[in-house]
Scaffold this motif. Sequence first.
Motif, mmCIF file in Angstrom:
data_model
loop_
_atom_site.group_PDB
_atom_site.id
_atom_site.type_symbol
_atom_site.label_atom_id
_atom_site.label_comp_id
_atom_site.label_asym_id
_atom_site.label_seq_id
_atom_site.Cartn_x
_atom_site.Cartn_y
_atom_site.Cartn_z
ATOM 1 N N HIS A 171 6.329 14.579 11.582
ATOM 2 C CA HIS A 171 4.653 15.543 12.600
ATOM 3 C C HIS A 171 3.670 15.067 10.752
ATOM 4 N N PHE A 172 3.788 14.702 9.954
ATOM 5 C CA PHE A 172 2.504 14.152 8.456
ATOM 6 C C PHE A 172 2.277 12.593 9.202
ATOM 7 N N PHE A 173 3.377 11.756 9.179
ATOM 8 C CA PHE A 173 3.159 10.328 9.817
ATOM 9 C C PHE A 173 2.339 10.610 10.275
ATOM 10 N N LYS A 174 2.661 11.168 11.076
ATOM 11 C CA LYS A 174 2.430 10.784 12.230
ATOM 12 C C LYS A 174 1.037 11.033 12.797
ATOM 13 N N LEU A 175 0.161 11.856 11.843
ATOM 14 C CA LEU A 175 -1.084 12.715 11.391
ATOM 15 C C LEU A 175 -2.091 11.722 11.038
ATOM 16 N N ARG A 176 -1.054 11.581 9.724
ATOM 17 C CA ARG A 176 -1.375 10.892 8.569
ATOM 18 C C ARG A 176 -2.009 9.269 8.147
ATOM 19 N N ALA A 177 -0.864 8.505 8.828
ATOM 20 C CA ALA A 177 -1.153 7.490 8.377
ATOM 21 C C ALA A 177 -1.477 6.664 10.324
ATOM 22 N N SER A 178 -2.105 7.327 10.614
ATOM 23 C CA SER A 178 -3.211 7.059 12.325
ATOM 24 C C SER A 178 -3.973 6.398 11.765
ATOM 25 N N GLU A 179 -4.128 5.514 12.531
ATOM 26 C CA GLU A 179 -6.196 4.847 12.022
ATOM 27 C C GLU A 179 -7.122 5.605 12.339
#
Length: 212
Positions: A171-179
């Motif tokens: 969940h973290f990466f889907k939000l925080r690694a997005s453009e």
Amino acid sequence: MKVIEPYVKFESDINGHEILKQIEKIGRVCYKSEERITNDSAEAFIRNLLKRGHESVIEHISISIRAICDRGVTHEIVRHRIASYSQESTRYCNYSSDKFKNELTFIKPCFWNREEDHEKKEIWVTSMKIIEDNYMNLLKLGATPQEARSILPNSLKTEIVITMNLREWRHFFKLRASEAAHPQMREVALIALKLFKEKIPVIFDDIIVNNR
């Protein structure tokens, strides 16, 4: 005054294949299919779990990382509720001491790298130097670290240990690694995601990011 780039490291050794075996062992309880476990059955089993959205099984595994980043980034990180955090405290850390080499450390902004950004970067460097001088002067005048910290900026380097289960990391990466994420938050998230992908097969394979 020191300026560094952010980085991330695991708090303990990670054996991704053993993690997958543990998840499979737990997940097969749901179907009572333990007899189907083989030396190489974990990856396919877990890939199928994720494809079907049965992500509760991966909550059984938690991973801790240490992120060295600016304090503004940590304000976003700690908004994730299903996690535990331990962070360097500006109340108790006296940056005028030998432990910190008698200086403040700042995180280099990742968004001023073009030639036309030179003036912006110079303003930032000058501002950080002024803040460092004023912070040290406040301490010399008898202010405590928790009083002097009131002038410290978001750019101040900090360390934070983050523990999340694998589902929350996804969940973290889907939000925080997005453009759509803040550039400095995304910078840290991409560093962390690369580490997770290198160490743990399958779990993060479907999280595809544009590294522009």
